[in-house]
Design a protein around this motif. Structure first.
Motif, PDB file in Angstrom:
ATOM      1  N   ALA A  58      -7.008  -9.115  -3.411  1.00  0.00           N
ATOM      2  CA  ALA A  58      -6.640  -7.866  -3.729  1.00  0.00           C
ATOM      3  C   ALA A  58      -5.304  -7.378  -4.090  1.00  0.00           C
ATOM      4  O   ALA A  58      -4.916  -6.553  -4.937  1.00  0.00           O
TER       5      ALA A  58
ATOM      6  N   PRO B 299       2.550  -6.909   5.697  1.00  0.00           N
ATOM      7  CA  PRO B 299       2.371  -6.313   4.705  1.00  0.00           C
ATOM      8  C   PRO B 299       3.639  -5.688   3.814  1.00  0.00           C
ATOM      9  O   PRO B 299       3.377  -5.595   2.599  1.00  0.00           O
TER      10      PRO B 299
ATOM     11  N   ARG C 236       4.170  -8.566   1.545  1.00  0.00           N
ATOM     12  CA  ARG C 236       2.957  -8.352   0.451  1.00  0.00           C
ATOM     13  C   ARG C 236       3.425  -7.260  -0.618  1.00  0.00           C
ATOM     14  O   ARG C 236       3.372  -7.522  -1.873  1.00  0.00           O
ATOM     15  N   LYS C 237       4.037  -6.057  -0.179  1.00  0.00           N
ATOM     16  CA  LYS C 237       4.348  -4.949  -0.908  1.00  0.00           C
ATOM     17  C   LYS C 237       5.532  -5.349  -1.794  1.00  0.00           C
ATOM     18  O   LYS C 237       5.551  -5.166  -2.875  1.00  0.00           O
TER      19      LYS C 237
ATOM     20  N   GLN D  37      -4.182  -5.386  -7.794  1.00  0.00           N
ATOM     21  CA  GLN D  37      -3.357  -4.507  -7.823  1.00  0.00           C
ATOM     22  C   GLN D  37      -2.232  -4.914  -8.725  1.00  0.00           C
ATOM     23  O   GLN D  37      -1.399  -3.917  -9.388  1.00  0.00           O
TER      24      GLN D  37
ATOM     25  N   MET E  91       4.383  -7.420  -4.691  1.00  0.00           N
ATOM     26  CA  MET E  91       3.768  -6.694  -5.793  1.00  0.00           C
ATOM     27  C   MET E  91       4.683  -6.173  -6.579  1.00  0.00           C
ATOM     28  O   MET E  91       4.654  -6.006  -7.733  1.00  0.00           O
TER      29      MET E  91
ATOM     30  N   THR F 282      -9.526 -12.920   0.155  1.00  0.00           N
ATOM     31  CA  THR F 282      -9.712 -11.473  -0.226  1.00  0.00           C
ATOM     32  C   THR F 282      -8.303 -10.888  -0.200  1.00  0.00           C
ATOM     33  O   THR F 282      -8.343  -9.825  -1.144  1.00  0.00           O
ATOM     34  N   MET F 283      -7.423 -11.614   0.663  1.00  0.00           N
ATOM     35  CA  MET F 283      -6.180 -10.717   0.732  1.00  0.00           C
ATOM     36  C   MET F 283      -5.265 -10.960  -0.702  1.00  0.00           C
ATOM     37  O   MET F 283      -4.833 -10.245  -1.280  1.00  0.00           O
TER      38      MET F 283
END
Lengths: 313, 432
Positions: free
Chosen positions: A254, A220, A223-224, A258, A227, A250-251
């Motif tokens: 999402a 995560p 992933r952050k 965002q 983003m 779906t990951m």
């Protein structure tokens, strides 16, 4: 003969690829002034003398890039005075550089002599060098710092000194994976100095496909980071993100959803640059018409409407 | 199936004016009911809170529960069992579409325990058809909806109580009395907190909705999206498409004691920081800290308790700082600290605020007396608004300036855009 030609052709492509790679480095220092840099402190810590960036006043302000970076290769040449002490801050927030980021050390070896965890090339206090570099003062050395998601590699004069996988360094947990790059001001005695020249960066995140991979990570934090990087990059990421929304994952959906919101939110700020708004609005409009998914199209239209409010006032 | 339930939707929209124009209706609420009269109640949304509504209201001797509604057949059947187990003579009509309840002219009250994105439409269509509403918290999905709900309530002269049942507590009334007595001096700072935030809920694949669930109707005015169980019952509030997370869920419970006690006014700026969960499809705050500047009052919301004595033990709480002393409280407890001495009460302060007969009873009394109850719409709308504004600041990641007269953000069109949301067709919010 044919085989030889093919070999030669392949070799040429590879060679050209490398050359292009080299060209993708962007100079961050023009040799004349500090355009592209910020010195937030009250007392200046840096000046430009004869094409060289000089850190000389003791404990003056650190110097930070104007842009933020997540994944990159940062390289420069440095020269330290007899007991010179400086460093490179990476992925930091200038309001709390050592708390949010880490420092790659630049240090004369007789300051007094420091161990491998605190010498040139170490991630100061966090990761020791495993191949101690030449620390001779008064001559130019080249340093390269590569941050590839959670892997940090530091080289001096072409040889790797330090490698770190952040996940295995307990004391580095919670450090930023994106942020500004900075030079530490002269951290030695008055009259000592550090010199810098040929400062350049290869921003790995300029490649949307590289950033995209981060969204699919099981981690995560990565992933952050993807983003956050998407928000710095703005319009150049929009197309890739919209494609991700249409995927049956779906990951990825999402994350992309965002990131698109965060991009639009960022450029909708009253002080944001108007030109970027127009570029992103155009992309959202085109893609909302092209999208095969009604759900994606409706989402893009909603973002577009929010953005259009800021364009039309 | 009753004749009324056969009226098709199109026809319904024309006649009742949900999303179109209000329609002339003989409002039964203009005349007072006798105290002994039975109030005919229907419950819309029969999940966790809906089940509580059924039990609470059916226990009153002057309530007759006549209808239940849910978009989920399984929940609806279960709700009927819950009702019959507490009142064996009950024989409710069951509906899957709340508009069939709105159509009925023999129903006085609806209670609404749907997800947040349905609150406004259910209440407004109830008001338009002459019904009073006990609605679950938070008041509405968007700030704009709260405004229109209040316009509708006034236009149709209805009664509304928000389901903030802690409002009715002895503790909240006493805290308000102590603070209003001036014993702590002028209050300059209030700290509110609620430990914990929204979970991420993972990345489950999309599924075909169960046949017993009308997913399209569950979504209603919210954007269409594919179904997966965590988006729906029990955890929908962790999605910005339907709600505002744990923060939106608990704001109105604890901000309530601040509004009861000091009634903050003149909100000027909102500065939220925080993070989304990041480990799932849910996107409401994992943590959120907010600084509010009101006229002569600083208000801080935090996800971890503030560093004040006694706060750490309270999962949710409020801390009032006055010129002479402080008061820290949660739903049931309070600690007063003046000049280094702590106490739970100050006996010299007289009781001056009438106590509630209980939150639901207070509402039913209001239905009969036509005098608005304690958590009435005008009060709760004002109390809920800062929560919506904080979530906009959180989402846009910037400090926002607020014009409390115009009720809009200053120089930020994107922030103003997020004050409302256009409904998915065929739903629309009325314009009065």
């Amino acid at each position: 003969m044919k085989k030889v030609l093919i070999f030669f052709a392949l070799f040429s492509v590879t060679f050209m690829g490398l050359a292009q790679n080299n060209d993708r480095f962007t100079s961050l220092f023009n040799g004349r002034d500090l355009v592209g840099w910020n010195m937030p402190g009250k007392v200046p810590g840096f000046e430009v003398v004869d094409g060289i960036l000089v850190a000389s006043p003791r404990n003056g302000s650190e110097l930070f890039t104007e842009e933020q970076y997540g994944n990159f290769v940062f390289k420069f040449e440095y020269l330290l005075s007899e007991v010179g002490n400086s460093g490179v801050l990476i992925r930091c927030n200038p309001e709390n550089p050592w708390g949010t980021g880490v420092e790659v050390q630049l240090l004369a070896p007789w300051t007094p002599y420091r161990d491998d965890l605190h010498c040139t090339g170490s991630i100061y206090g966090y990761v020791a060098v495993n191949n101690r570099p030449d620390e001779t003062t008064g001559i130019w050395h080249e340093m390269e710092i590569k941050c590839d998601r959670k892997r940090i590699t530091i080289s001096v004069d072409g040889a790797v000194t330090t490698t770190a996988d952040i996940d295995t360094v307990k004391s580095m947990q919670g450090k930023n994976l994106t942020g500004f790059i900075g030079f530490q001001s002269n951290h030695s005695k008055e009259g000592e100095y550090a010199h810098f020249r040929n400062i350049s960066i290869l921003d790995l995140d300029n490649d949307p496909e590289y950033v995209k991979k981060g969204f699919y990570s099981e981690d995560p934090e990565i992933r952050k980071q993807a983003m956050e990087v998407s928000v710095f990059k703005g319009s150049s990421m929009v197309k890739v993100l919209i494609q991700m929304m249409d995927e049956d994952n779906t990951m990825a959906q999402a994350g992309a959803k965002q990131a698109l919101f965060d991009i639009v939110a960022g450029i909708s700020a009253p002080n944001a640059i108007g030109k970027e708004r127009v570029v992103v609005a155009k992309m959202l409009k085109e893609q909302s018409m092209d999208s095969t998914s009604e759900i994606t199209a409706e989402y893009l239209k909603w973002l577009l409407e929010m953005l259009n409010r800021t364009i039309t006032g | 199936m009753s004749l009324k339930s056969k009226i098709d939707r199109r026809n319904f929209l024309k006649t009742t004016g949900v999303g179109v124009i209000g329609f002339p209706f003989v409002v039964n609420g203009f005349t007072k009911m006798a105290a002994s009269d039975k109030i005919r109640v229907a419950h819309i949304g029969t999940g966790n809170m809906g089940g509580s509504h059924i039990r609470w209201f059916s226990a009153f001797p002057d309530v007759e529960t006549v209808a239940l509604c849910d978009v989920d057949e399984v929940r609806l059947a279960n709700a009927r069992k819950v009702l019959v187990s507490s009142n064996s003579s009950a024989n409710p009509e069951l509906y899957s579409d709340f508009r069939r309840i709105i159509d009925r002219k023999d129903i006085d009250v609806v209670t609404c325990a749907t997800p947040d994105h349905w609150h406004a439409l259910v209440a407004i269509s109830a008001f338009e058809s002459g019904k009073d509403v006990y609605g679950e918290k938070p008041l509405s999905f968007s700030a704009q909806e709260g405004k229109v709900m209040l316009q509708s309530l006034k236009k149709y002269n209805r009664i509304f109580q928000l389901g903030t049942q802690i409002h009715a507590s002895e503790n909240y009334h006493r805290v308000a009395e102590i603070i209003q007595s001036g014993a702590l001096g002028k209050i300059h700072t209030v700290r509110l907190w609620k430990k914990g935030g929204s979970p991420g809920l993972g990345f489950p694949p999309n599924e075909t909705p169960p046949e017993t669930l009308n997913w399209n109707m569950w979504l209603g005015p919210a954007p269409y999206t594919e179904y997966t169980p965590v988006r729906c019952h029990g955890s929908y509030r962790h999605f910005f498409d339907y709600s505002g997370g744990v923060f939106a869920d608990f704001w109105c419970h604890i901000a309530d004691i601040m509004y009861m006690s000091v009634h903050p006014q003149g909100l000027a700026s909102i500065d939220a920081r925080g993070d989304i969960p990041g480990d799932g499809i849910a996107n409401t705050p994992k943590w959120i800290d907010v600084d509010f500047k009101f006229k002569d009052l600083d208000v801080y919301w935090t996800t971890t308790p503030p560093k004040v004595p006694g706060a750490e033990e309270m999962g949710i709480g409020a801390h009032f700082e006055g010129e002479k002393g402080t008061l820290t409280c949660d739903y049931n407890n309070r600690v007063i600290s003046i000049g280094g001495e702590t106490t739970n009460d100050i006996s010299e302060i007289s009781q001056t605020i009438p106590r509630s007969p209980g939150h639901q009873r207070n509402f039913l009394d209001a239905v009969k007396s036509r005098i608005q109850p304690e958590s009435n719409l005008e009060y709760v709308r004002e109390m809920t608004l800062p929560m919506h504004l904080a979530l906009i600041s959180f989402r846009l990641k910037r400090k926002l300036q607020w014009d409390c007269v115009k009720e809009e953000f200053v120089n930020d069109p994107a922030a103003n855009f997020l004050l409302s949301r256009e409904y998915r067709s065929p739903w629309s919010l009325p314009v009065y």
